[in-house]
Enzyme design. Sequence first.
Site, mmCIF file in Angstrom:
data_model
loop_
_atom_site.group_PDB
_atom_site.id
_atom_site.type_symbol
_atom_site.label_atom_id
_atom_site.label_comp_id
_atom_site.label_asym_id
_atom_site.label_seq_id
_atom_site.Cartn_x
_atom_site.Cartn_y
_atom_site.Cartn_z
ATOM 1 N N GLU A 20 -6.648 4.662 8.157
ATOM 2 C CA GLU A 20 -6.452 6.095 7.869
ATOM 3 C C GLU A 20 -7.708 6.691 7.240
ATOM 4 O OE1 GLU A 20 -2.736 5.640 5.767
ATOM 5 O OE2 GLU A 20 -1.770 5.102 7.658
ATOM 6 N N HIS B 143 -9.332 1.193 5.192
ATOM 7 C CA HIS B 143 -8.043 1.362 5.881
ATOM 8 C C HIS B 143 -8.253 2.279 7.084
ATOM 9 C CE1 HIS B 143 -3.935 2.568 6.726
ATOM 10 N NE2 HIS B 143 -3.551 1.509 6.027
ATOM 11 N N GLY C 251 2.866 1.887 10.867
ATOM 12 C CA GLY C 251 3.899 2.917 10.739
ATOM 13 C C GLY C 251 4.656 3.206 12.023
ATOM 14 N N SER D 105 3.564 -2.512 10.305
ATOM 15 C CA SER D 105 5.012 -2.589 10.509
ATOM 16 C C SER D 105 5.633 -3.923 10.091
ATOM 17 C CB SER D 105 5.364 -2.260 11.969
ATOM 18 O OG SER D 105 5.018 -0.918 12.262
ATOM 19 N N ASN E 22 0.866 -1.177 0.000
ATOM 20 C CA ASN E 22 0.000 0.000 0.000
ATOM 21 C C ASN E 22 0.905 1.229 0.000
ATOM 22 O OD1 ASN E 22 -1.801 2.059 0.508
ATOM 23 N ND2 ASN E 22 -2.230 1.444 2.627
ATOM 24 N N TRP E 23 0.974 1.883 -1.156
ATOM 25 C CA TRP E 23 1.903 3.013 -1.274
ATOM 26 C C TRP E 23 1.353 4.290 -0.639
ATOM 27 C CZ3 TRP E 23 4.097 2.669 -7.010
ATOM 28 C CH2 TRP E 23 4.877 1.508 -7.111
ATOM 29 N N LYS E 24 0.096 4.282 -0.263
ATOM 30 C CA LYS E 24 -0.542 5.471 0.338
ATOM 31 C C LYS E 24 -0.318 6.695 -0.571
ATOM 32 C CE LYS E 24 0.143 3.393 4.822
ATOM 33 N NZ LYS E 24 0.085 3.579 6.264
ATOM 34 N N GLY F 4 2.832 -1.275 4.293
ATOM 35 C CA GLY F 4 2.875 0.154 3.972
ATOM 36 C C GLY F 4 4.296 0.600 3.671
ATOM 37 N N GLU G 278 -5.215 -5.054 10.717
ATOM 38 C CA GLU G 278 -4.156 -4.062 10.922
ATOM 39 C C GLU G 278 -4.411 -3.318 12.230
ATOM 40 O OE1 GLU G 278 -2.266 -2.879 6.935
ATOM 41 O OE2 GLU G 278 -4.011 -1.603 7.217
#
Length: 252
Positions: free
Chosen positions: A95, A93, A170, A209, A10-12, A230, A164
């Site tokens: 976020e 997600h 992160g 992570s 997931n490159w965000k 990520g 997650e």
Amino acid sequence: MKAQRYIVGNWKMNGTRAMLNEARAIDRAAARLPKVQVAVAPPGTLIFRTRDAVEIIGVGGQDCHVEESGAFTGDISAAMLKDAGADFTIVGHSERRALHAESDAVVKAKAETALAAGLSVIVCVGETEAQRDAGKAEAVVAAQIEGSVPRSEAAAEKLSVAYEPVWAIGTGRVPSTDDVAKMHAKIRESLVGIYGDAGAAVRILYGGSVKAENAAELLAVDEVGGALVGGASLSAESFLAIVGAAASLDES
Ligand code: PEP
């Protein structure tokens, strides 16, 4: 036969055209590791180009709108993702849930729209640190599963769930393998409760992570069918170390 492990990057909100070189390198290596299913979810601006640049790996969106088109400035629909060459999309997600106030009902509607557009779907769930500290992690995740996964016919076949923990994303912190095993078993129970036998085949990914150093250990846990990655997916080198760990497990 055991399902292929599924490793998704997931490159965000990271990546411009220069990142296509990473996608190409990932693709070349994935071609040599057919036992692992590999995919990346670049930002929307790169989906079309990434699709064009790769041959083997999956390409996906990071979110989609519930409507097919309309006056929704800045949003992208599932049909548009499909048209740009996506095979799947991530929805729910943490976020998106936290920063865009997405409820379980919204996540479920997005997942259903994505399936209707012909995409596979990865539905993300996970507890906050406060919820885990309060002993509510399993109940929170079970409620998210109940409220967020699509119910359309044959949904289970095109569905993956990513567990997650929000506090692991992160941060460099990961749950113990025991906690991952417990949560994945609980998620499996929920999925079988919803889909019956078909729920036994839904892949449950771990995310939070994941790195070269912990990938083998996490991927070896019962009911961990892959990883949503990520930060470590932003370079081919670190992402491929995780893909390589998955491939080695399949050989053992
Ligand atoms: C993610 O945001 O989906 C994720 C797993 O991030 P990271 O690997 O950077 O923790």
